[in-house]
Design an enzyme around this catalytic site. Structure first.
Site, PDB file in Angstrom:
ATOM      1  N   HIS A   1       0.833  -1.207   0.000  1.00 61.75           N
ATOM      2  CA  HIS A   1       0.000   0.000   0.000  1.00 61.75           C
ATOM      3  C   HIS A   1       0.873   1.265   0.000  1.00 61.75           C
ATOM      4  CE1 HIS A   1      -3.010  -2.795   2.184  1.00 61.75           C
ATOM      5  NE2 HIS A   1      -3.464  -2.611   0.952  1.00 61.75           N
TER       6      HIS A   1
ATOM      7  N   LYS B   1     -16.087  -7.499   5.089  1.00 61.33           N
ATOM      8  CA  LYS B   1     -15.001  -7.824   6.034  1.00 61.33           C
ATOM      9  C   LYS B   1     -15.331  -7.126   7.344  1.00 61.33           C
ATOM     10  CE  LYS B   1     -11.526  -7.734   2.316  1.00 61.33           C
ATOM     11  NZ  LYS B   1     -10.375  -6.981   1.809  1.00 61.33           N
TER      12      LYS B   1
ATOM     13  N   ARG C   1      -2.767  -6.233  -8.354  1.00 66.10           N
ATOM     14  CA  ARG C   1      -1.732  -7.258  -8.234  1.00 66.10           C
ATOM     15  C   ARG C   1      -1.904  -8.367  -9.254  1.00 66.10           C
ATOM     16  NH1 ARG C   1      -2.952  -8.104  -2.047  1.00 66.10           N
ATOM     17  NH2 ARG C   1      -4.936  -7.515  -2.973  1.00 66.10           N
TER      18      ARG C   1
END
Ligand code: ADP
Length: 151
Positions: free
Chosen positions: A18, A42, A92
């Site tokens: 990050h 989450k 990613r």
């Protein structure tokens, strides 16, 4: 007009991956607001949100163009409130892409002034993943090399 970007995420925890996205984002934007959100999927965090806010602030103490806040509203609304024309996200792999693709389209539907900008992960940080770090930390493994601060 200042180019302001919001970097939203759960940051549970905020990692060197990050940090890399923020530092590279500073080449594109005048200001970056790191926005720690409650992701409805989450619900239960591992690291306290207030602790993470403090650690991220500490990480960017020498960068006045970076600020940190906690939010629990629509990201598109938060962006409008802070005059942020951009959302910054990291990519990613193809799993990230599938997810990011749909949220960025919805965000633009909600706020048509908002563009999402994606930075491809730096290869040496591609494997740095918050959920794996939580597992390692839970069983007392050393996570320090994945984090830009000490915890
Ligand atoms: P969210 O719960 O919103 O996915 P995360 O905290 O997991 O939030 O991630 C925030 C953003 O950072 C996402 O765009 C994610 O793809 C990106 N990211 C996470 N880890 C890395 C990494 N190692 N390198 C580059 N980007 C990353």
């Amino acid at each position: 007009m200042k180019r302001i970007a919001l970097f939203p995420g759960s940051f549970d925890p905020f990692t060197k991956g990050h940090e890399d996205i923020v530092l590279r984002g500073l080449k594109l934007f005048d200001e970056i607001i790191i926005a720690i959100g409650y992701n409805s999927q989450k619900q239960n965090r591992y690291f306290e949100i207030e602790l993470m806010e403090e650690k991220i602030k500490e990480t960017f103490i020498t960068r006045p163009e970076v600020s940190v806040l906690v939010y629990s509203e629509l990201t598109a609304q938060l962006a409008a409130k802070y005059n942020a024309g951009f959302i910054l996200r990291g990519l990613r792999n193809t799993t990230d892409f599938e997810y990011e693709n749909s949220i960025s389209q919805v965000n633009r539907d909600l706020n048509d002034a908002l563009e999402t900008v994606f930075l491809i992960t730096s290869p040496e940080l591609a494997a740095v993943n918050s959920s794996i770090i939580r597992e390692v930390h839970r069983y007392d493994g050393d996570v320090s090399k994945y984090l830009p601060y000490t915890i």
